[in-house]
Motif scaffolding. Structure first.
Motif, mmCIF file in Angstrom:
data_model
loop_
_atom_site.group_PDB
_atom_site.id
_atom_site.type_symbol
_atom_site.label_atom_id
_atom_site.label_comp_id
_atom_site.label_asym_id
_atom_site.label_seq_id
_atom_site.Cartn_x
_atom_site.Cartn_y
_atom_site.Cartn_z
ATOM 1 N N THR A 45 16.222 -6.811 -4.709
ATOM 2 C CA THR A 45 16.267 -8.269 -4.761
ATOM 3 C C THR A 45 15.048 -8.795 -5.496
ATOM 4 N N ASP A 46 15.085 -10.075 -5.813
ATOM 5 C CA ASP A 46 13.934 -10.703 -6.476
ATOM 6 C C ASP A 46 12.707 -10.640 -5.569
ATOM 7 N N GLU A 47 12.917 -10.739 -4.261
ATOM 8 C CA GLU A 47 11.799 -10.646 -3.322
ATOM 9 C C GLU A 47 11.179 -9.254 -3.365
ATOM 10 N N MET A 48 12.007 -8.223 -3.423
ATOM 11 C CA MET A 48 11.491 -6.854 -3.509
ATOM 12 C C MET A 48 10.666 -6.655 -4.768
ATOM 13 N N ILE A 49 11.129 -7.240 -5.870
ATOM 14 C CA ILE A 49 10.410 -7.112 -7.140
ATOM 15 C C ILE A 49 9.083 -7.860 -7.070
ATOM 16 N N GLU A 50 9.104 -9.051 -6.477
ATOM 17 C CA GLU A 50 7.892 -9.868 -6.392
ATOM 18 C C GLU A 50 6.830 -9.216 -5.521
ATOM 19 N N THR A 51 7.265 -8.516 -4.469
ATOM 20 C CA THR A 51 6.314 -7.918 -3.528
ATOM 21 C C THR A 51 6.091 -6.428 -3.788
ATOM 22 N N ALA A 52 6.537 -5.915 -4.927
ATOM 23 C CA ALA A 52 6.510 -4.472 -5.186
ATOM 24 C C ALA A 52 5.110 -3.876 -5.077
ATOM 25 N N ARG A 53 4.131 -4.472 -5.729
ATOM 26 C CA ARG A 53 2.773 -3.917 -5.709
ATOM 27 C C ARG A 53 2.181 -3.978 -4.310
#
Length: 247
Positions: A171-179
């Protein structure tokens, strides 16, 4: 006209033989291909299978980079000796988020499809630094630099975007919080462990090499061990009846 005379037409005329073979192949192809257009998915859904966490995905990239697949497969065949040695045979669903899959066709070392949780983190670290220290008969080369090389997670978000494009349900949230998720998973002082577990259920959260607290940095060994410890742990096979639920 006898059967031989009918068959002789194909034997003595190359064009008739060619078009006859073409018709037969076309019919066979249609029979094999058309049903696939009516299937929404050729991989059955199995509870527990999730996309890799950012740290596991980084470890998987290192696994591929170092060519581990050349000696280790990740597919337990449905043969008695393999199931008794490695555990339940592999399901297609377990590799549904692998790009590319790591099934392999050659084993110099053991299959790793179910290696998650089989050994401790310390064992894996020792195995990477000096393989013969834990497996005396091994021919595996040492990878001591993995524990010395800082993990580069600057572009892990972009990696998730690529996986998302390929069909992995990040999800976009997973991508945003990846680091942040990568750092959280690999440290003992996890600030957002609850959020991480919401996004990636049953993820292992700890200092995999036991050095992050002292050095303040994740290493490539942390990522690789996180990946290895996740292999084969997604599905609880005790919940399934082999004869009915999983084939």
């Amino acid at each position: 006209m006898s059967l031989w005379e009918r068959h002789k037409i194909f034997e003595t005329n190359s064009l008739v033989l060619f078009f006859g073979a073409l018709v037969v192949i076309a019919i066979g192809g249609i029979v094999e291909i058309v049903p696939l257009f009516y299937l929404k998915n050729t991989i059955e859904t199995v509870d527990g299978v999730r996309p890799y966490t950012p740290l596991e995905l980084a470890g998987r990239n290192i696994y591929v980079r170092e060519g581990c697949y050349n000696c280790h497969s990740q597919m337990v065949r449905s043969l008695r000796d393999e199931v008794e040695r490695y555990g339940h045979y592999s399901l297609a669903a377990e590799s549904m988020y692998d790009r590319p899959f790591q099934w392999g066709s050659k084993r110099t070392g053991p299959d790793l499809a179910r290696v998650g949780g089989k050994y401790s983190d310390t064992w894996h670290l020792d195995h990477l630094n000096a393989p013969s220290s834990v497996v005396p008969s091994t021919v595996m080369p040492a990878y001591p630099w993995l524990a010395e090389t800082e993990l580069d997670i600057r572009y892990i978000g972009e990696d998730l975007i690529v996986q998302q494009t390929l069909g992995v349900p990040y999800t976009d949230e997973m991508i945003e919080t990846a680091r942040r998720d990568a750092v959280t998973q690999g440290t003992l002082d996890a600030l957002d462990s609850e959020g991480l577990l919401e996004r990636y259920p049953n993820a292992n959260i700890r200092d995999f090499t036991g050095t992050v607290a002292a050095t303040g940095r994740l290493t490539e060994a942390d990522a690789l061990i996180a990946y290895l410890q996740s292999l084969g742990t997604a599905i609880d096979f005790n919940l399934y009846d082999d004869s009915a639920n999983i084939r």
